[in-house]
Design an enzyme around this catalytic site. Structure first.
Site, PDB file in Angstrom:
ATOM      1  N   HIS A 199     -10.004  -7.850  -4.921  1.00  8.83           N
ATOM      2  CA  HIS A 199      -9.685  -7.713  -3.502  1.00  8.83           C
ATOM      3  C   HIS A 199     -10.620  -8.587  -2.658  1.00  8.83           C
ATOM      4  CE1 HIS A 199      -7.269  -4.504  -1.196  1.00  8.83           C
ATOM      5  NE2 HIS A 199      -7.775  -5.234  -0.216  1.00  8.83           N
ATOM      6  N   ASP A 209      -6.304  -1.365  -6.437  1.00  5.15           N
ATOM      7  CA  ASP A 209      -7.772  -1.305  -6.420  1.00  5.15           C
ATOM      8  C   ASP A 209      -8.305  -0.712  -5.120  1.00  5.15           C
ATOM      9  OD1 ASP A 209      -7.348  -3.357  -4.603  1.00  5.15           O
ATOM     10  OD2 ASP A 209      -8.254  -4.915  -5.839  1.00  5.15           O
ATOM     11  N   TYR A 224       0.882  -1.162   0.000  1.00  2.13           N
ATOM     12  CA  TYR A 224       0.000   0.000   0.000  1.00  2.13           C
ATOM     13  C   TYR A 224       0.916   1.206   0.000  1.00  2.13           C
ATOM     14  CZ  TYR A 224      -4.435  -2.406   1.073  1.00  2.13           C
ATOM     15  OH  TYR A 224      -5.557  -3.164   1.019  1.00  2.13           O
TER      16      TYR A 224
HETATM   17  C1  FNR Z   1      -7.474  -8.966   1.903  1.00  3.64           C
HETATM   18  N1  FNR Z   1      -6.865  -8.569   0.719  1.00  3.64           N
HETATM   19  C2  FNR Z   1      -5.863  -7.634   0.751  1.00  3.64           C
HETATM   20  N2  FNR Z   1      -5.248  -7.240  -0.400  1.00  3.64           N
HETATM   21  C3  FNR Z   1      -4.269  -6.319  -0.378  1.00  3.64           C
HETATM   22  O1  FNR Z   1      -3.734  -6.001  -1.432  1.00  3.64           O
HETATM   23  N3  FNR Z   1      -3.860  -5.762   0.801  1.00  3.64           N
HETATM   24  C4  FNR Z   1      -4.425  -6.104   1.992  1.00  3.64           C
HETATM   25  O2  FNR Z   1      -4.049  -5.582   3.042  1.00  3.64           O
HETATM   26  C5  FNR Z   1      -5.467  -7.054   1.985  1.00  3.64           C
HETATM   27  N4  FNR Z   1      -6.077  -7.415   3.134  1.00  3.64           N
HETATM   28  C6  FNR Z   1      -7.062  -8.362   3.119  1.00  3.64           C
HETATM   29  C7  FNR Z   1      -7.646  -8.731   4.322  1.00  3.64           C
HETATM   30  C8  FNR Z   1      -8.614  -9.727   4.335  1.00  3.64           C
HETATM   31  C9  FNR Z   1      -9.204 -10.142   5.637  1.00  3.64           C
HETATM   32  C10 FNR Z   1      -9.024 -10.334   3.122  1.00  3.64           C
HETATM   33  C11 FNR Z   1     -10.062 -11.421   3.108  1.00  3.64           C
HETATM   34  C12 FNR Z   1      -8.455  -9.950   1.929  1.00  3.64           C
HETATM   35  C13 FNR Z   1      -7.248  -9.192  -0.577  1.00  3.64           C
HETATM   36  C14 FNR Z   1      -6.464 -10.470  -0.836  1.00  3.64           C
HETATM   37  O3  FNR Z   1      -5.109 -10.205  -1.102  1.00  3.64           O
HETATM   38  C15 FNR Z   1      -7.034 -11.236  -2.050  1.00  3.64           C
HETATM   39  O4  FNR Z   1      -7.118 -10.382  -3.151  1.00  3.64           O
HETATM   40  C16 FNR Z   1      -8.399 -11.846  -1.747  1.00  3.64           C
HETATM   41  O5  FNR Z   1      -8.466 -12.292  -0.415  1.00  3.64           O
HETATM   42  C17 FNR Z   1      -8.695 -12.999  -2.680  1.00  3.64           C
HETATM   43  O6  FNR Z   1      -9.960 -13.515  -2.454  1.00  3.64           O
HETATM   44  P1  FNR Z   1     -10.249 -14.768  -1.500  1.00  3.64           P
HETATM   45  O7  FNR Z   1      -9.198 -15.827  -1.790  1.00  3.64           O
HETATM   46  O8  FNR Z   1     -10.188 -14.273  -0.100  1.00  3.64           O
HETATM   47  O9  FNR Z   1     -11.615 -15.207  -1.905  1.00  3.64           O
END
Ligand code: FNR
Length: 368
Positions: free
Chosen positions: A253, A162, A134
């Protein structure tokens, strides 16, 4: 239930829901607005059907691969999910240790509960790791963070694109952010709002001014592979390719950002088609990953047959460690291994390069 009663990745979700404190469950499971995208992430896989081939001598099958030049025992990587300590006292280290032991690659979140160096110290010598970024409003903080990661041997930088602002996850917002939730909040964080749920409380440092003009700056501060995480359209896929980046993740995401954005799987065919106008596919210098809703080896095999380089899983592994710690993550790898072995045999592919577009019927993907 004891761990040996867990037989698929869905089971971890049911256990996590039962054992996690309500605030942690709300933060992990929530998605934005009406939660339509998160539902469609799973549903999309069910609209793609296999066209299995027969009589191909599948005595021995191999599902290992290379992801961005790094060996991986699975065509799957651990996608970044923030705040691991909400779910388990060892937080992200559960993933790091299990990944090291089993040759799987972990993407470390910027918003990990454990510090970056704690995670690196828990890794085995030479264990490949990626970093999710980030971008801070204060670019000096981001520059230091990225260069420190490179120095410590991180292999690739996944810039999340995103999330200029975090989505409204209403389940999470109904739970007030109390205490520190195990969050190592980034430097430069101002005005932590306590009444907007966990996600909003920890994310105010993220820079919404990030733009394509910043890409050359990232290239100038690091030699790591740079991948954009959160691409949805052929237009942006081509901009990323033409900017000289090393790849993209087709992701929404996990349904947590723009609700009613399409799933990565649905966006895959037009994006592969667009990239083919730039040269033959697969392209050794440009990777296309997808994530969102992946819980089965069959999901992964469909994405690979349709041109993806590898697939990310977020909640599947998160729920595994929230329920059973490191052992849970190891069990999730074992489940996936067994699913890959059987399903590659049933599909008539001995290895991942034998997965071809004609092994799936994706004609119904958009008809619903
Ligand atoms: C995320 N994801 C996420 N992505 C990212 O770029 N930075 C982040 O800090 C987070 N934090 C995060 C927290 C939680 C609790 C979740 C569930 C997801 C998104 C993650 O990297 C990924 O794109 C998705 O989780 C993919 O979908 P599924 O496998 O959870 O269905």
């Amino acid at each position: 239930p004891p761990l040996d009663e867990i037989i698929n990745l869905h089971d971890f979700e049911a256990v996590a829901k039962a054992v996690l404190p309500p605030k942690a469950w709300a933060y992990y499971s929530s998605a934005s607005d009406d939660e339509i995208t998160i539902r469609e992430n799973r549903a999309a896989f069910q609209r793609v059907w296999f066209r299995p081939r027969i009589l191909r001598d599948v005595t021995s099958v191999d599902w290992s691969t290379t992801i961005l030049g790094q060996k991986s025992s699975l065509p799957v990587y651990i996608s970044a999910t923030a705040l691991g300590k909400l779910g388990h006292p060892d937080g992200e280290l559960n993933l790091t240790r299990a990944a090291g032991k089993h040759g799987v690659i972990q993407m470390i979140p910027t918003l990990a509960s454990c510090s970056f160096d704690e995670i690196l110290d828990a890794a085995l010598p030479g264990q490949p790791l990626f970093l999710q970024l980030y971008v801070n409003r204060d670019r000096e903080i981001t520059k230091k963070y990225v260069q420190h990661a490179e120095k410590r041997g991180v292999k690739a930088l996944f810039i999340t694109v995103d999330a200029p602002q975090l989505g409204r996850r209403e389940k999470d917002m109904r739970m007030k952010f109390v205490g520190d939730a195990g969050a190592k909040v980034q430097e430069g964080q101002k005005d932590i709002k306590q009444d907007q749920g966990v996600a909003r409380a920890i994310s105010s440092f993220i820079d919404p001014s990030l733009s394509w003009k910043d890409i050359p700056w990232f290239r100038s501060i690091t030699n790591m592979h740079i991948i954009l995480k959160g691409v949805s359209t052929p237009e942006d896929a081509l901009l990323a390719y033409d900017a000289g980046l090393q790849g993209i993740v087709l992701s929404n995401h996990g349904g947590r950002q723009l609700d009613t954005a399409r799933s990565g799987l649905e966006n895959l065919p037009p994006i592969i088609a667009a990239l083919k106008t730039r040269g033959p596919w697969p392209n050794p210098n440009f990777s296309v990953f997808i994530d969102g809703g992946v819980r089965r080896a069959t999901d992964v095999l469909k994405a690979l047959a349709m041109g993806a380089s590898a697939v990310g899983i977020g909640r599947g592994f998160l729920y595994a460690f929230a329920s059973y710690g490191q052992e849970g993550v190891e069990k999730s790898f074992q489940i996936l291994r067994e699913e890959f072995e059987m399903n590659l045999r049933l599909l008539g592919a001995r290895n991942l390069s034998e997965l071809t577009p004609d092994m799936v019927d994706a004609s119904g993907l958009h008809q619903h």
